[in-house]
Design an enzyme around this catalytic site. Structure first.
Site, short mmCIF file in Angstrom:
data_model
loop_
_atom_site.label_atom_id
_atom_site.label_comp_id
_atom_site.label_asym_id
_atom_site.label_seq_id
_atom_site.Cartn_x
_atom_site.Cartn_y
_atom_site.Cartn_z
N ASP A 256 0.87 -1.17 0.00
CA ASP A 256 0.00 0.00 0.00
C ASP A 256 0.91 1.23 0.00
O ASP A 256 2.14 1.13 0.09
CB ASP A 256 -0.96 -0.03 1.21
CG ASP A 256 -2.18 0.85 0.95
OD1 ASP A 256 -2.16 1.64 -0.02
OD2 ASP A 256 -3.16 0.74 1.70
C1 BGC Z 1 -5.03 3.16 0.32
C2 BGC Z 1 -5.24 2.14 -0.77
C3 BGC Z 1 -5.09 2.76 -2.12
C4 BGC Z 1 -3.74 3.44 -2.20
C5 BGC Z 1 -3.46 4.05 -3.54
C6 BGC Z 1 -3.81 4.00 0.10
O1 BGC Z 1 -3.76 5.07 0.97
O2 BGC Z 1 -4.98 2.51 1.56
O3 BGC Z 1 -6.49 1.53 -0.62
O4 BGC Z 1 -5.24 1.80 -3.11
O5 BGC Z 1 -3.69 4.45 -1.21
O6 BGC Z 1 -4.19 5.18 -3.78
#
Ligand code: BGC
Length: 765
Positions: free
Chosen positions: A290
């Site tokens: 993530d």
């Molecule tokens: C979130 C994810 C997301 C990623 C990319 C993160 O902060 O937890 O769910 O896919 O950002 O935007």
């Protein structure tokens, strides 16, 4: 006590060796292509493939990536995300395939969570449709639109089970049940990617990414990013199935979660990423972190950037989102013998395989047909699909005196801070939407009611009295805009229009930014200022319909006692306004059922239907008994149970009939009920099958969802609904984490929600 004889030992967690799936791919052509390519790659170029910066067009995290074009030319980028627009993507792809040494195409990702420009209800809402075909179709439409705009990879489905409505991200998942969550995970993967060999065969099929692996929804106290700690038994019986189901459906990638699991952040957790995901479940795609998941492990306290990057790679992470820990430290770790070339190769190969499967080596511009963007995004056809699905996601929580449906006549006073905002409709994580397009509820109701009804509007109140809270919530999001009139002035204006109306529709609750990432709350009621407005509206004596906007279960005890009708509309997407009108005016009969328990108060949280019985359960129908498991000040019951939702008609359930009261390991029996629509309008009902394992070698939940069927039944008609039951459905993870069924007695329960069920018993020999 049931005999501990394990009749079927289906490959358990502890017997990994037998389960290790071959890591050799089944596509020799692909293998040869990638082998040849990797022979030409330097170690730096291999590491470059593991790097995933954010373009910054869309903000979904705090850190930023820099000098991206330069890095692409140097072969230091494997993909890019949060970039919007096919022309731009085509340009960036051109740099990769023309100006980098090996001309390896990039993969382009985005958070296409519940639609692209045509937005569907937030996932929690979508799940309440219990309509797998509709959910698959929503993912299909999202894939068509995203791919028409250059995107070939989506960070969806999000399948984290959560039992904590304080957590803002309950809005993004499918509620509290692992079985239902698993069915939805499969439907979404099919919708995005296509099925089996047919996956990615067209330029409108994109790669899915199941997230956030694992257990992100179980953070302590519902606070985002917080610590998770649970027994393996709970993990496998109650939380893991949706991730596994996505793998079974062939999901191309997975995203590691921010939280720790067993004291090790998921991003560095080898047991999670390799032993379970790859060896036990047979996942053959790639794993991305993530957002800054690697560098955050410095704050988790397990090492500096070099250490945590090496740990992530060794755990089984293939791609580093934003941290640039791989890019900046892996070569050093390799030189120092802290990571091996084989480990770097394995990750690089998986990224290249994904690109190959997507068809990017055959045609790097496969997803860059600029003509598609003009023709295939936000089309009338897609919008009609979204409107229909939205109307299926709404849950009618209360409807006393048949207050609903409304007549398309007379004067309707539409009041509330959420009544006149179109940009609030799509809800959280709708990053590609054009915010000028969605209609407000005011416009939606006007368009559905036509000229025969007069709809008058007043704001009535701001969203919250606490401006600072609202500002925090909308920091990177959408503000409703505050009205600087006093609370009293706003309310009086609303009461003035309500006075002459036949009915009042109050559009209250949360704005879209009150749920989603980094939006946890400790109070989950309708904000005070809105409640004060609601109380005054009720005092007029006019019928009041509460149209509730929310991204989480809310505490509505007072509202349930006092407001005649409550329709929960979540955030229904770009076409929500008219869909709400369709339901309010009865053009569509509501059929949504909750996939998450609504507690009576916040102190009951976590509250979920598939709980254990304890050694001191409360007697049936009792509020309180001394020395039993209960509270002094509130009963154990939820306000609205899992599976609950009303219709404009009513359904009657017959007793449960079983074709046999015994089955053996290879056998099957059928449980059936006759469901009768005994009202005056046609409607759909979600018939739910629950099973309880009455005696186990470990304690078992009081009931577990094992099947469901959404059926349309005409007014006055009946349908027989059959559920097949076999031993496979009775399996669970035992104390030794073996996936088994145990002989003994079982209770079958069938009903229209998890509380009101008819039951029968059978024995498994
Ligand atoms: C979130 C994810 C997301 C990623 C990319 C993160 O902060 O937890 O769910 O896919 O950002 O935007």
């Amino acid at each position: 006590m049931k005999r501990l004889l394990i009749v079927a030992l289906s490959l358990g967690i502890l017997s990994l060796s037998a389960q290790v799936k071959s890591s050799v791919s089944e596509d020799p052509k692909m293998d040869k292509f990638i082998n040849d390519l990797m022979k030409k790659m330097t170690i730096e170029e291999k590491i470059g493939q593991l790097n995933l910066p954010s373009s910054g067009d869309i903000t979904t995290g705090q850190a930023k990536s820099s000098n991206i074009a330069d890095k692409i030319k140097k072969g230091q980028v494997g993909g890019l995300f949060n970039i919007k627009g096919v022309e731009k993507i085509k340009d960036v792809q051109r740099v990769a395939v023309e100006e980098s040494r090996l001309k390896i195409p990039l993969i382009f990702g985005m958070d296409v969570i519940h639609g692209y420009e045509t937005v569907f209800p937030i996932p929690l809402g979508l799940s309440c449709s219990w309509d797998m075909a509709a959910i698959e179709q929503s993912a299909r439409v999202a894939a068509v639109e995203a791919s028409a705009d250059g995107i070939c990879w989506t960070f969806s489905p999000m399948v984290d089970i959560s039992r904590d409505p304080r957590w803002g991200r309950v809005s993004e998942g499918n509620g509290e049940d692992p079985y239902l969550g698993g069915q939805i995970a499969k439907a979404m993967v099919r919708g995005y990617q296509g099925i089996g060999d047919k996956a990615y065969s067209s330029n409108n099929q994109i790669m899915a990414c199941v997230k956030h692996y694992a257990l992100y929804g179980a953070g302590e106290a519902g606070r985002d990013y917080n610590t998770v700690d649970m027994s393996r038994q709970r993990m496998f019986n109650e939380y893991m199935y949706p991730y596994q189901a996505a793998v079974e459906a062939g999901v191309g990638s997975a995203m590691a979660s921010f939280n720790e699991v067993d004291g090790i952040p998921a991003t560095a957790n080898k047991w999670l990423m390799t032993d379970v995901l790859r060896k036990q479940w047979g996942f053959s795609g790639f794993v991305v972190t993530d957002y800054t998941g690697i560098s955050e492990m410095i704050d988790h306290g397990i090492g500096n950037l070099q250490t945590v990057s090496a740990r992530a790679l060794k755990a089984g992470i293939d791609m580093d989102m934003v941290s640039e820990g791989f890019l900046t430290t892996l070569k050093k770790s390799y030189d120092e013998g802290k990571v091996t070339e084989a480990e770097i190769n394995a990750a690089c190969r998986r990224i290249l395989e994904a690109k190959y499967k997507l068809g990017l080596f055959a045609d790097p511009y496969k997803y860059c047909d600029v003509n598609r963007a003009k023709k295939e995004i936000y089309t009338n056809e897609h919008r009609a699909v979204a409107r229909k699905i939205a109307s299926e996601s709404f849950v009618l929580l209360k409807n006393a005196n048949k207050t609903l449906p409304l007549k398309k006549e007379g004067t309707i006073a539409l009041v509330g801070p959420l009544a006149n905002s179109g940009s609030n409709m799509p809800g959280t994580w709708s990053v590609a939407v054009n915010l000028d397009k969605p209609k407000s509820l005011l416009d939606g109701l006007k368009s559905v009611a036509g000229n025969s009804a007069s709809i008058v509007y007043a704001k009535g109140s701001n969203l919250t009295a606490d401006q600072a809270l609202e500002e925090r919530a909308t920091m990177f999001g959408r503000s409703l805009g505050r009205d600087d009139r006093t609370e009293e002035d706003l309310r009086n204006e609303a009461l003035e229009i309500a006075k002459n109306a036949d009915v009042i529709v109050a559009a209250l609750g949360e704005s879209s930014e009150f749920s989603g990432e980094s939006s946890s709350r400790t109070g989950i009621g309708i904000p005070d200022v809105q409640q004060r407005l609601l109380k005054e509206l009720l005092k007029t004596g006019k019928p009041v319909v509460l149209v509730l906007f929310t991204g989480r279960p809310m505490t509505l005890t007072w509202e349930d006692e006092n407001v005649p009708a409550i329709l929960n509309v979540w955030f229904g997407g770009s076409e929500a306004a008219e869909a709400i009108g369709d339901v309010l005016f009865g053009d569509v009969n509501p059929s949504g059922k909750l996939t998450t328990t609504f507690p009576q108060n916040i102190g009951q949280v976590p509250l979920f239907y598939n709980h254990k019985n304890t050694g001191r359960p409360l007697g049936e129908g009792k509020w309180f008994e001394k020395f039993r498991s209960n509270y002094l000040d509130v009963s154990n019951e939820p306000l609205y149970p899992f599976g609950y939702g009303l219709s404009y008609t009513t359904f009657d359930y017959s007793d449960v009939k079983l074709t046999s009261t015994t089955i053996d390991a290879n056998g099957e029996l059928t449980a059936s009920v006759t469901v009768t629509n005994n009202g005056t309008v046609d409607g759909s009902e979600v018939v739910q099958l629950y099973i309880r394992d009455l005696v186990g070698s470990v304690t078992r939940p009081v009931k577990e969802l094992k099947g469901f069927d959404k059926v349309f039944i005409k007014a006055g008609e009946s349908k027989i609904i059959d559920f097949k039951i076999n031993s496979e459905m009775l399996k669970f993870y035992n104390y030794d984490l073996q996936y088994v069924f145990e002989p003994g007695e079982f209770e079958v329960m069938i009903g229209g929600n998890s509380r009101d069920v008819k039951s029968a018993r059978f024995t498994l020999n």
